[in-house]
Design an enzyme around this catalytic site. Structure first.
Site, PDB file in Angstrom:
ATOM      1  N   LYS A 157       0.830  -1.220   0.000  1.00 21.43           N
ATOM      2  CA  LYS A 157       0.000   0.000   0.000  1.00 21.43           C
ATOM      3  C   LYS A 157       0.858   1.261   0.000  1.00 21.43           C
ATOM      4  CE  LYS A 157      -2.221  -0.803   3.847  1.00 21.43           C
ATOM      5  NZ  LYS A 157      -1.768  -2.102   4.343  1.00 21.43           N
ATOM      6  N   ARG A 209      -9.475   1.414   8.938  1.00 19.34           N
ATOM      7  CA  ARG A 209      -9.086   0.031   9.209  1.00 19.34           C
ATOM      8  C   ARG A 209     -10.143  -0.709  10.017  1.00 19.34           C
ATOM      9  NH1 ARG A 209      -3.263   0.390   8.760  1.00 19.34           N
ATOM     10  NH2 ARG A 209      -2.258  -1.623   9.033  1.00 19.34           N
ATOM     11  N   ARG A 268      11.661  -7.666   4.446  1.00 17.26           N
ATOM     12  CA  ARG A 268      11.939  -6.233   4.580  1.00 17.26           C
ATOM     13  C   ARG A 268      12.322  -5.868   6.011  1.00 17.26           C
ATOM     14  NH1 ARG A 268       5.942  -3.260   4.461  1.00 17.26           N
ATOM     15  NH2 ARG A 268       5.478  -3.684   6.625  1.00 17.26           N
ATOM     16  N   ARG A 321      11.391  -1.785  11.373  1.00 17.02           N
ATOM     17  CA  ARG A 321      10.098  -1.676  12.040  1.00 17.02           C
ATOM     18  C   ARG A 321       9.965  -2.746  13.111  1.00 17.02           C
ATOM     19  NH1 ARG A 321       5.199  -0.533   7.860  1.00 17.02           N
ATOM     20  NH2 ARG A 321       4.131  -1.679   9.523  1.00 17.02           N
ATOM     21  N   ARG A 326      -0.618  -9.348  13.024  1.00 19.06           N
ATOM     22  CA  ARG A 326      -1.144  -8.267  12.182  1.00 19.06           C
ATOM     23  C   ARG A 326      -2.047  -8.823  11.085  1.00 19.06           C
ATOM     24  NH1 ARG A 326       4.292  -5.801  10.549  1.00 19.06           N
ATOM     25  NH2 ARG A 326       3.129  -4.489   9.119  1.00 19.06           N
TER      26      ARG A 326
HETATM   27  P1  ADP Z   1       0.893  -2.205   7.579  1.00 20.32           P
HETATM   28  O1  ADP Z   1      -0.204  -1.991   6.605  1.00 20.32           O
HETATM   29  O2  ADP Z   1       2.111  -2.797   6.964  1.00 20.32           O
HETATM   30  O3  ADP Z   1       0.463  -2.934   8.827  1.00 20.32           O
HETATM   31  P2  ADP Z   1       0.804   0.564   8.540  1.00 20.32           P
HETATM   32  O4  ADP Z   1       1.945   1.493   8.446  1.00 20.32           O
HETATM   33  O5  ADP Z   1      -0.424   0.914   7.774  1.00 20.32           O
HETATM   34  O6  ADP Z   1       1.413  -0.807   8.085  1.00 20.32           O
HETATM   35  O7  ADP Z   1       0.382   0.379  10.087  1.00 20.32           O
HETATM   36  C1  ADP Z   1       1.285   0.009  11.094  1.00 20.32           C
HETATM   37  C2  ADP Z   1       0.546  -0.139  12.419  1.00 20.32           C
HETATM   38  O8  ADP Z   1       0.023   1.137  12.819  1.00 20.32           O
HETATM   39  C3  ADP Z   1      -0.675  -1.059  12.407  1.00 20.32           C
HETATM   40  O9  ADP Z   1      -0.326  -2.409  12.644  1.00 20.32           O
HETATM   41  C4  ADP Z   1      -1.508  -0.477  13.561  1.00 20.32           C
HETATM   42  O10 ADP Z   1      -1.031  -0.889  14.815  1.00 20.32           O
HETATM   43  C5  ADP Z   1      -1.251   1.012  13.454  1.00 20.32           C
HETATM   44  N1  ADP Z   1      -2.270   1.682  12.607  1.00 20.32           N
HETATM   45  C6  ADP Z   1      -2.048   2.321  11.431  1.00 20.32           C
HETATM   46  N2  ADP Z   1      -3.191   2.813  10.924  1.00 20.32           N
HETATM   47  C7  ADP Z   1      -4.167   2.471  11.795  1.00 20.32           C
HETATM   48  C8  ADP Z   1      -5.579   2.647  11.823  1.00 20.32           C
HETATM   49  N3  ADP Z   1      -6.220   3.305  10.837  1.00 20.32           N
HETATM   50  N4  ADP Z   1      -6.271   2.151  12.876  1.00 20.32           N
HETATM   51  C9  ADP Z   1      -5.656   1.499  13.875  1.00 20.32           C
HETATM   52  N5  ADP Z   1      -4.337   1.282  13.918  1.00 20.32           N
HETATM   53  C10 ADP Z   1      -3.593   1.751  12.878  1.00 20.32           C
END
Ligand code: ADP
Length: 200
Positions: free
Chosen positions: A14, A89, A128, A134, A145
């Site tokens: 994404k 989300r 990665r 991370r 996740r």
């Molecule tokens: P990925 O899609 O690889 O999990 P992101 O950078 O989108 O990576 O998100 C990393 C973490 O940040 C998520 O696992 C969550 O804990 C938190 N997070 C990000 N966006 C949201 C959201 N909209 N609602 C709740 N938690 C979020």
């Protein structure tokens, strides 16, 4: 305005695709994950709070996400549009986003769902993990996740299908190939919108 949600499981690409979309269509990239990682990097009170959830592979509570999201989005309401990445989300977030945009008469135009098989997601995140640094790219956290995604985020596909906004893209291809399919979906949408407004 052109507002796009890029939707998909963790590791589906994404972030990479969002960067390419914003460059081509001159939109603002709004990634809640990036926003939280910046706060963690700066070691702010918000950063320390969200780290507790992120490091466990859990979602940050809706209330915190929504507050931060509104704050960032409202700084750019005069922009040509957004790519929302990693947001919404949960159904609660999606409904809140609809309410926020409806108040200003701005729609979500397109939801692009990038589909990648589970084993491939895992492989990508593991490979990665060294470069990304991370803390959530560790084996058991990655599986958590993916599970959290299936439970709390996947229901959004149905939510946006009902709204007729979903475009599904196969994400199991090289980055540029995936991007060209995404561009095609956006261009098709824009073309359709133009035809409809010409008729009116
Ligand atoms: P990925 O899609 O690889 O999990 P992101 O950078 O989108 O990576 O998100 C990393 C973490 O940040 C998520 O696992 C969550 O804990 C938190 N997070 C990000 N966006 C949201 C959201 N909209 N609602 C709740 N938690 C979020």
């Amino acid at each position: 305005m052109l507002n796009i949600i890029i939707f998909g499981p963790p590791g589906s690409g994404k972030g990479t695709q969002s960067a390419k979309i914003v460059e081509k269509y001159k939109l603002i990239h709004l990634s809640t994950g990036d926003l939280f990682r910046e706060e963690i990097e700066k070691d702010t009170p918000l950063g320390r709070k969200v780290k507790e959830y992120i490091d466990k592979g859990l979602l940050v509570p809706d209330k915190i996400v929504l507050r931060e999201f509104y704050c960032r989005a409202s700084e750019h309401m005069d922009s040509p549009g957004f790519v929302f990445d990693g947001f919404p989300r949960t159904i609660v977030q999606a409904e809140a986003l609809d309410r926020m945009l409806n108040r200003q008469n701005i729609p979500i135009n397109l939801v692009i769902s990038v589909e990648v098989e589970e084993n491939e997601l895992f492989k990508r995140m593991m490979s990665r993990s060294e470069d990304s640094g991370r803390s959530d790219d560790a084996e058991e956290i990655i599986w958590r996740r993916i599970e959290v995604y299936k439970e709390q985020t996947l229901p959004l596909l149905n939510f946006y299908t009902k709204q007729g906004k979903l475009a599904t893209i196969n994400g199991m291809a090289p980055v540029d190939e995936v991007f060209s399919k995404i561009s095609h979906a956006i261009d098709t949408y824009l073309e359709k919108k133009k035809i409809l407004s010409d008729i009116k």
